[in-house]
Scaffold this motif. Sequence first.
Motif, PDB file in Angstrom:
ATOM      1  N   LEU A  47      -6.749  -2.712   5.636  1.00 34.36           N
ATOM      2  CA  LEU A  47      -7.853  -1.932   5.084  1.00 34.36           C
ATOM      3  C   LEU A  47      -7.803  -0.486   5.570  1.00 34.36           C
ATOM      4  O   LEU A  47      -8.038   0.448   4.800  1.00 34.36           O
ATOM      5  CB  LEU A  47      -9.196  -2.573   5.448  1.00 34.36           C
ATOM      6  N   ALA A  48      -7.461  -0.284   6.839  1.00 41.30           N
ATOM      7  CA  ALA A  48      -7.329   1.077   7.374  1.00 41.30           C
ATOM      8  C   ALA A  48      -6.196   1.824   6.675  1.00 41.30           C
ATOM      9  O   ALA A  48      -6.311   3.018   6.379  1.00 41.30           O
ATOM     10  CB  ALA A  48      -7.093   1.026   8.882  1.00 41.30           C
ATOM     11  N   GLN A  49      -5.125   1.128   6.393  1.00 40.53           N
ATOM     12  CA  GLN A  49      -3.981   1.725   5.703  1.00 40.53           C
ATOM     13  C   GLN A  49      -4.373   2.148   4.282  1.00 40.53           C
ATOM     14  O   GLN A  49      -3.991   3.223   3.819  1.00 40.53           O
ATOM     15  CB  GLN A  49      -2.845   0.703   5.673  1.00 40.53           C
ATOM     16  N   ALA A  53      -4.598   5.956   2.779  1.00 42.18           N
ATOM     17  CA  ALA A  53      -3.936   6.362   1.524  1.00 42.18           C
ATOM     18  C   ALA A  53      -4.939   7.059   0.608  1.00 42.18           C
ATOM     19  O   ALA A  53      -4.603   8.062  -0.043  1.00 42.18           O
ATOM     20  CB  ALA A  53      -3.324   5.147   0.831  1.00 42.18           C
ATOM     21  N   GLN A  54      -6.173   6.562   0.568  1.00 38.94           N
ATOM     22  CA  GLN A  54      -7.217   7.225  -0.229  1.00 38.94           C
ATOM     23  C   GLN A  54      -7.448   8.655   0.272  1.00 38.94           C
ATOM     24  O   GLN A  54      -7.537   9.595  -0.529  1.00 38.94           O
ATOM     25  CB  GLN A  54      -8.544   6.459  -0.138  1.00 38.94           C
ATOM     26  N   GLU A  55      -7.546   8.799   1.584  1.00 42.02           N
ATOM     27  CA  GLU A  55      -7.791  10.128   2.170  1.00 42.02           C
ATOM     28  C   GLU A  55      -6.652  11.088   1.860  1.00 42.02           C
ATOM     29  O   GLU A  55      -6.882  12.248   1.527  1.00 42.02           O
ATOM     30  CB  GLU A  55      -7.988  10.002   3.679  1.00 42.02           C
ATOM     31  N   GLU A 135       4.832  -0.278   4.913  1.00 40.54           N
ATOM     32  CA  GLU A 135       4.197   0.770   4.106  1.00 40.54           C
ATOM     33  C   GLU A 135       3.793   0.186   2.756  1.00 40.54           C
ATOM     34  O   GLU A 135       4.399  -0.774   2.282  1.00 40.54           O
ATOM     35  CB  GLU A 135       5.151   1.955   3.911  1.00 40.54           C
ATOM     36  N   ILE A 136       2.799   0.789   2.130  1.00 36.33           N
ATOM     37  CA  ILE A 136       2.324   0.295   0.833  1.00 36.33           C
ATOM     38  C   ILE A 136       3.398   0.509  -0.227  1.00 36.33           C
ATOM     39  O   ILE A 136       3.924   1.614  -0.374  1.00 36.33           O
ATOM     40  CB  ILE A 136       1.034   1.024   0.412  1.00 36.33           C
ATOM     41  N   ASP A 137       3.733  -0.549  -0.934  1.00 37.53           N
ATOM     42  CA  ASP A 137       4.688  -0.471  -2.035  1.00 37.53           C
ATOM     43  C   ASP A 137       3.959  -0.376  -3.371  1.00 37.53           C
ATOM     44  O   ASP A 137       4.326   0.411  -4.233  1.00 37.53           O
ATOM     45  CB  ASP A 137       5.601  -1.697  -2.032  1.00 37.53           C
TER      46      ASP A 137
END
Length: 149
Positions: A47-49, A53-55, A135-137
């Motif tokens: 959730l922090a990740q 990414a939103q920020e 990392e987010i894919d």
Amino acid sequence: MKFAPLFSIALAFLYPSIAYAQDAVAIQMPEQRDVLGVADEEADLLLAQLRSAQERLTAGEFENFVLMAGSIASYEQANIPPREIFLGVDFGSVWRIECISDQPATRQSFRLSYAPDGPGARYWDIRVTLRSDSEIDSVFLQYRVPPPF
């Protein structure tokens, strides 16, 4: 006009989820987030990740992950761009996180549920895939009708 009540009854038998949709609103949001197949700490990191990414996207930084969103064509959410939907998700209010594929050597996939209008209402079914480097894919958001139970 005298066929309207018959049509309503026939529709309820054909599509029972429509008949139960009103009852589903009485469901209470769980006090604790439902976490399946993943440790609480790992869920918090995910959730922090996503919030990070939103920020970064809001700040105009480049993000290297696939972002897709979908909805039933007649819902208003079908008109909203995927990035706008992603930026609008309050990841602190996600009420369910489930690990749906635990293969850390290659990719890990998670399924999150976010109901911006509360339990029993339409919700976002969010699929997040992480690469082997964590990392987010990809993030796929699908707006769904809740199950009738």
